[in-house]
Write an enzyme that holds these catalytic residues in place. Structure first.
Site, short mmCIF file in Angstrom:
data_model
loop_
_atom_site.label_atom_id
_atom_site.label_comp_id
_atom_site.label_asym_id
_atom_site.label_seq_id
_atom_site.Cartn_x
_atom_site.Cartn_y
_atom_site.Cartn_z
CG HIS A 118 -15.34 -5.05 41.99
ND1 HIS A 118 -14.15 -5.02 42.70
CD2 HIS A 118 -16.33 -5.04 42.94
CE1 HIS A 118 -14.42 -5.00 44.00
NE2 HIS A 118 -15.72 -5.01 44.16
CE1 TYR A 203 -5.75 -9.26 50.56
CE2 TYR A 203 -4.35 -11.19 50.86
CZ TYR A 203 -5.35 -10.36 51.31
OH TYR A 203 -5.95 -10.62 52.52
#
Length: 294
Positions: A118, A203
């Site tokens: 991340h 996504y």
């Protein structure tokens, strides 16, 4: 089995630490970004600077709650389809999470290694760029990301909760949440999306056409799979297929990691009236008419 056990044990240990951690004490700051003390340490970040990446490492970069577990699963299935060997996780797959000795142990792991992270582009160890490892960057609409992040904090029993959506939203917009600001993460990575070894994946596009997305991932990382193999992986990687196995793969936290998996959940935020409009109004100032606006 030992590898899966280690993966789950790490999650259980992090949840155990969270039980006794107040929200105000959840974070420590490293190089200007807040990280959860339940998963990261200053010593681990110091050791990460000397991590030696390999040219065939598979790097999966995303802001939290943007589909990292989904991409991890898909990439593992791609490796299995080509090598016929089930991918194991001898360590927790988030690169910056774990003990400082983790990186010494990783030297012995067979290739290709999956390195999920991340971290911002400029926070990754330099060996990733020096050795030209390929990096897949996954983005999700920031509105859905914020809602998913909020529910994760407030639904998982052992994780410190926010008093309200408004409280969380203020902290999210200021970047005072785990791994810092979504917007800083996006801006930092956006500068490098045209680099030869970097590939962007949305996504929302993966939700729209899973098989096409899997094919794109396979081609980027150099996997040679048949159409039939792509379809098989696609069937095993739907949200519902992964949700059904979440208790087995991620134990107690599984149902919360795979909560809804829908696009546009921010529109249905069940909190105070007008929250959905508030999200749209504020985020539109950051990403006007961009792909982040769905």
């Amino acid at each position: 089995m030992a590898s899966k056990s280690k993966f789950i044990d790490y999650i259980d240990e992090a949840l155990e630490k969270s039980k006794e951690t107040a929200l105000s004490r959840l974070f420590f700051t490293h190089r200007g970004i807040p990280y959860p003390i339940t998963m990261c340490t200053s010593e681990t970040f110091q050791a990460l600077d000397t991590f030696e990446a390999k040219s065939d490492d598979i790097v999966l970069a995303s802001y939290p709650k943007c589909g990292s577990n989904w991409i991890l699963h898909i990439t593992s299935e791609l490796i299995f389809a080509e090598s016929k060997k089930k991918y194991e996780y001898p360590e927790f797959p988030i690169l910056e999470c774990g003990d400082p000795e983790k990186y010494q142990r990783m030297k012995q792991f067979p290739s290709p290694r999956i390195l999920a992270t991340h971290l911002h582009y400029d926070k990754l160890p330099g060996s990733i760029f020096k050795n030209k490892a390929k990096i897949l960057v996954i983005f999700q609409n920031p509105k859905d990301t914020a809602v998913s992040f909020f529910h994760f904090h407030n639904d998982v029993p052992d994780i410190p909760s926010y008093g309200s959506w408004d409280e969380f939203f203020r902290q999210f917009m200021k970047g005072q949440v785990s791994w810092g600001s979504y917007f800083d993460f996006a801006i930092n990575w956006n500068k490098h999306l045209d680099d030869e070894n970097v590939q962007l994946l949305l996504y929302e596009d993966l939700k729209k056409n899973l098989a096409a997305g899997i094919k794109q991932i396979a081609e980027f990382f150099g996997f040679s799979l048949t159409g039939e193999q792509i379809q098989t992986i696609s069937a095993q990687s739907t949200f519902h297929a992964m949700q059904a196995k979440s208790q087995e793969t991620h134990r107690a936290v599984g149902p919360f990691l795979f909560r809804k998996g829908e696009v546009g959940v921010w529109k249905n935020l069940n909190s105070e009236p007008g929250n959905g409009c508030k999200i749209q109004r504020v985020l539109s100032r950051h990403f006007p008419r961009s792909k982040a606006e769905v």
